[in-house]
Write an enzyme that holds these catalytic residues in place. Structure first.
Site, PDB file in Angstrom:
ATOM      1  N   HIS A 197       0.822  -1.212   0.000  1.00  0.00           N
ATOM      2  CA  HIS A 197       0.000   0.000   0.000  1.00  0.00           C
ATOM      3  C   HIS A 197       0.853   1.258   0.000  1.00  0.00           C
ATOM      4  CE1 HIS A 197      -3.601  -2.385   1.735  1.00  0.00           C
ATOM      5  NE2 HIS A 197      -3.633  -2.340   0.426  1.00  0.00           N
TER       6      HIS A 197
ATOM      7  N   ARG B 200      -9.321  -3.276 -14.052  1.00  0.00           N
ATOM      8  CA  ARG B 200      -9.336  -4.479 -13.203  1.00  0.00           C
ATOM      9  C   ARG B 200     -10.716  -4.573 -12.566  1.00  0.00           C
ATOM     10  NH1 ARG B 200      -3.709  -2.769 -11.783  1.00  0.00           N
ATOM     11  NH2 ARG B 200      -2.332  -4.535 -12.147  1.00  0.00           N
TER      12      ARG B 200
ATOM     13  N   ARG C 284     -10.861  -5.988 -18.363  1.00  0.00           N
ATOM     14  CA  ARG C 284     -10.353  -7.344 -18.127  1.00  0.00           C
ATOM     15  C   ARG C 284     -11.407  -8.124 -17.348  1.00  0.00           C
ATOM     16  NH1 ARG C 284      -5.163  -8.374 -14.560  1.00  0.00           N
ATOM     17  NH2 ARG C 284      -6.554  -7.830 -12.852  1.00  0.00           N
TER      18      ARG C 284
ATOM     19  N   GLU D 162       0.443 -13.433 -19.674  1.00  0.00           N
ATOM     20  CA  GLU D 162       1.044 -13.316 -18.345  1.00  0.00           C
ATOM     21  C   GLU D 162       1.497 -14.672 -17.801  1.00  0.00           C
ATOM     22  OE1 GLU D 162      -1.719 -11.509 -15.636  1.00  0.00           O
ATOM     23  OE2 GLU D 162      -3.414 -12.663 -16.366  1.00  0.00           O
TER      24      GLU D 162
ATOM     25  N   ASN E  67       3.481  -8.237 -14.438  1.00  0.00           N
ATOM     26  CA  ASN E  67       3.537  -8.574 -13.004  1.00  0.00           C
ATOM     27  C   ASN E  67       3.516 -10.090 -12.820  1.00  0.00           C
ATOM     28  OD1 ASN E  67       3.205  -5.859 -12.878  1.00  0.00           O
ATOM     29  ND2 ASN E  67       1.098  -5.899 -12.152  1.00  0.00           N
ATOM     30  N   ASP E  68       2.588 -10.724 -13.515  1.00  0.00           N
ATOM     31  CA  ASP E  68       2.513 -12.174 -13.405  1.00  0.00           C
ATOM     32  C   ASP E  68       3.526 -12.865 -14.306  1.00  0.00           C
ATOM     33  OD1 ASP E  68       0.561 -12.929 -11.453  1.00  0.00           O
ATOM     34  OD2 ASP E  68      -0.920 -11.925 -12.717  1.00  0.00           O
TER      35      ASP E  68
ATOM     36  N   ARG F  48       5.349 -12.670  -6.369  1.00  0.00           N
ATOM     37  CA  ARG F  48       5.407 -11.219  -6.549  1.00  0.00           C
ATOM     38  C   ARG F  48       5.145 -10.448  -5.264  1.00  0.00           C
ATOM     39  NH1 ARG F  48       0.120 -10.172 -10.429  1.00  0.00           N
ATOM     40  NH2 ARG F  48      -0.190  -8.179  -9.395  1.00  0.00           N
TER      41      ARG F  48
ATOM     42  N   CYS G 277       0.520  -3.901 -19.812  1.00  0.00           N
ATOM     43  CA  CYS G 277      -0.302  -3.312 -18.761  1.00  0.00           C
ATOM     44  C   CYS G 277       0.188  -3.662 -17.359  1.00  0.00           C
ATOM     45  CB  CYS G 277      -1.765  -3.710 -18.925  1.00  0.00           C
ATOM     46  SG  CYS G 277      -2.047  -5.457 -18.629  1.00  0.00           S
TER      47      CYS G 277
HETATM   48  C1  PEP Z   1      -0.144  -8.340 -14.545  1.00  0.00           C
HETATM   49  O1  PEP Z   1      -0.114  -9.499 -14.117  1.00  0.00           O
HETATM   50  O2  PEP Z   1       0.852  -7.759 -15.021  1.00  0.00           O
HETATM   51  C2  PEP Z   1      -1.380  -7.563 -14.503  1.00  0.00           C
HETATM   52  C3  PEP Z   1      -1.471  -6.409 -15.107  1.00  0.00           C
HETATM   53  O3  PEP Z   1      -2.416  -8.068 -13.803  1.00  0.00           O
HETATM   54  P1  PEP Z   1      -2.520  -8.081 -12.197  1.00  0.00           P
HETATM   55  O4  PEP Z   1      -1.413  -7.223 -11.655  1.00  0.00           O
HETATM   56  O5  PEP Z   1      -3.862  -7.544 -11.894  1.00  0.00           O
HETATM   57  O6  PEP Z   1      -2.357  -9.524 -11.894  1.00  0.00           O
HETATM   58 MG    MG Z   2      -1.907 -10.545 -13.759  1.00  0.00          MG
END
Ligand code: PEP
Ligand code: MG
Length: 580
Positions: A196, A296, A331, A429, A452-453, A463, A500
């Protein structure tokens, strides 16, 4: 100068150098719980606790409102969740019980219950719950402060000057209550990019390095520090060096709320926003995003009840209208992993990131999925919109999701609704999807790379787990190689590619993405001005001339890649010669 750079995680872009102010950790600040001098009156203690709960709630309500008006709904929810904790019978209810049954002083009851909850959550090996520990500490700390107890270490933020705030751990309430115009940067030992505090730092445009485990002890005596919130390093400055730091002010010298008006005119790239709540659509306008690259939708499903089809239509239409004529990429539900939906009463999994997440959950609950897809179709009449599916790992899943989408269209048309054009895309991802991109590309209108994933699954690094944060490397050759391969596959099939995940807003990576020909970068709205500024200093022809893509793909380590990218971070136009 001691040139040693300590590597953490770049959590909010920009650099800074200046004097250090150390925030006492919540444990250090451990409240002095004075022993009662005489027999305790339980009803008096109960009254004190209840008054402290009311006062804490008022303070949190103020933070919530402040953040809502300044930064939007999603961040305000951090404080809304803290307020919920205050009315949780297992938390404050238990404190009341202990006062009544064990005749404890209010402070002691609060501390005991909080400590036990923290110990219980620490024993669970679940990143989501680990993040909640900070929330509990934060709320308990505020509650005890409102009980009038004194901190042993109640240092206050200095009355004047600008400071780099160094903290073992930073809670949302601490972040929000600091005078942000006088905070040069944050350096935080614990927490990842998605904590956060990191999110708040980004939205307020304050540079931050988090997850700085290595070097913490060595840096403990430093009176000054220098940091780069993009690359994620920190350096110590001696008193003398500090005096010589010419620029003690943020080099991130513009307010991200004000658009720099620097347009990325030399590139065709679309700069879009990531949002998670319909209310955040106001940020799209404020930061002049060209649409939403990632909506999201999980946020709508995180309350006590599930949203109806009507409620979803309204939530999607509101964003689509605000973004038009630009596109909103919705999404579909990505519950599971780190994202909880209490109303779905899902079983606890030992490995939720590899479990029934996203589409896997939707396929098991056709009503849930169908309702969302019908709502998206109905909202498609409101303006340009695209839908994308998360967590696809094979072609069959994509085809199945598209069948659900086609069935939903059929239903809404039969019900007499009009529908608009709907682009259909998928997230890349999961490494398997990146490998299969050449096949998948012929079945969608676009790819959106969820870094991110993709990083987490490619590098086998949770992560959310700060213990392995150093291994979470966006600049890893395997990750960038995959992104290049996916982009090439998309270009060969004639579809567009967006990014993204957090990497989409990483200015260090921008030259690589531009050289690859990425069509859209979607990021936290507050990062858009930084990205515009970065792109304004780049030039496509020079990127090609310097053979950036080839040089990056030729690297064997993240460090080599970072060294190349950092040359491009120096701005100007000399870079074409520098790196070659
Ligand atoms: C990602 O995985 O990069 C993504 C954008 O989705 P989230 O962070 O919501 O898993
Ligand atoms: Mg993701």
């Amino acid at each position: 100068m001691n040139e040693k750079k300590w590597q953490g995680i770049g959590a909010s872009p920009g650099s800074a150098a200046g004097p250090v102010w150390r925030l006492p950790s919540l444990e250090q600040a451990g409240v002095q719980l004075s022993e009662p001098t005489g027999p305790l009156d339980s009803s008096e203690q109960l009254g004190r606790l209840q008054q402290a709960i009311v006062n804490t709630d008022q303070a949190l309500a103020q933070y919530e409102e402040q953040v809502r008006s300044e930064q939007g709904e999603e961040l305000a929810q951090i404080f809304a969740a803290h307020r919920l904790l205050l009315s949780d019978p297992a938390f404050t209810g238990e404190m009341e019980l202990r006062i009544k049954e064990r005749q404890l002083p209010a402070e002691k009851a609060a501390r005991q219950v909080a400590d036990e909850a923290i110990a219980m959550l620490s024993s669970l090996n679940d990143p989501y719950f680990r993040e909640r520990i900070v929330d509990i500490q934060d709320v308990a700390h505020q509650l005890i402060q409102h009980l009038g107890a004194k901190n042993q270490n109640n240092e206050q933020f200095p009355a004047s000057g600008q400071w780099i705030v160094v903290a073992e751990e930073l809670t949302p309430a601490q972040t929000i209550s600091l005078p942000k115009e006088r905070v040069l940067a944050f350096i935080v030992r614990k927490g990842g990019k998605t904590s956060h505090a990191a999110i708040l730092a980004r939205t307020y445009g304050i540079p931050a390095v988090v997850g700085l485990n290595s070097g913490w002890n060595e840096l403990s005596a430093a009176v000054g520090m220098k940091l780069d919130g993009t690359a994620g390093w920190v350096q110590a400055l001696s008193a003398e060096e500090l005096n010589h730091v010419q620029d003690k002010t943020k080099s991130q010298d513009h307010d991200p709320k004000q658009d720099t008006e620097l347009e990325a005119s030399r590139f065709d790239v679309i700069l879009a926003a990531n949002i998670g709540n319909p209310a955040d659509r106001t940020l799209v306008k404020r930061f002049k995003a060209s649409g939403v690259g990632l909506y999201r939708t999980e946020f709508l499903f995180m309350g006590e009840t599930l949203p109806s089809e009507e409620e979803q239509v309204a939530a999607y239409e509101a964003v689509i209208r605000e973004c038009a004529p630009h596109t909103t990429v919705i999404r579909t539900l990505d519950i599971g992993g780190d994202k909880k939906a209490p109303a779905l009463h899902l079983p606890v999994e030992s490995n939720p990131f590899l479990g029934v997440r996203a589409l896997r959950l939707c396929f098991r609950d056709p009503e849930l999925f169908g309702t969302q897809l019908r709502a998206i179709w109905r909202a498609s009449a409101a303006g340009p919109v695209a839908v994308m599916f998360p967590m696809i790992s094979n072609l069959e899943e994509l085809r199945k999701a598209k069948e659900y989408l086609a069935a939903a269209k059929e239903t809404v048309l039969q019900q007499g609704y009009t529908v608009g054009e709907l682009q259909v895309g998928m997230m890349i991802e999961v490494p398997a999807a990146a490998w299969l991109a050449g096949k998948l590309a012929f079945e969608v209108d676009f790819f959106s790379i969820g870094t991110n994933d993709l990083i987490q699954y490619t590098l086998a690094v949770d992560r959310e787990n700060h213990e392995v944060a150093e291994l979470y490397q966006p600049y890893h050759p395997a990750v960038l190689g995959m992104i290049a391969q996916v982009t090439k596959a998309a270009q060969a099939a004639g579809i567009w590619t967006g990014i993204c995940g957090e990497a989409g807003g990483d200015t260090l990576l921008a030259p690589f993405f531009m050289a690859l020909g990425i069509d859209e970068l979607s990021m936290s709205p507050g990062l858009l001005p930084h990205m515009r500024q970065k792109l304004a200093g780049l030039d496509q022809a020079q990127l090609e001339q310097s053979k950036l893509v080839e040089r990056i793909l030729d690297c064997a380590t993240a460090a080599e890649i970072l060294a190349i990218l950092q040359v491009y971070d120096e701005g100007g136009h000399e870079y074409a010669n520098k790196g070659s």
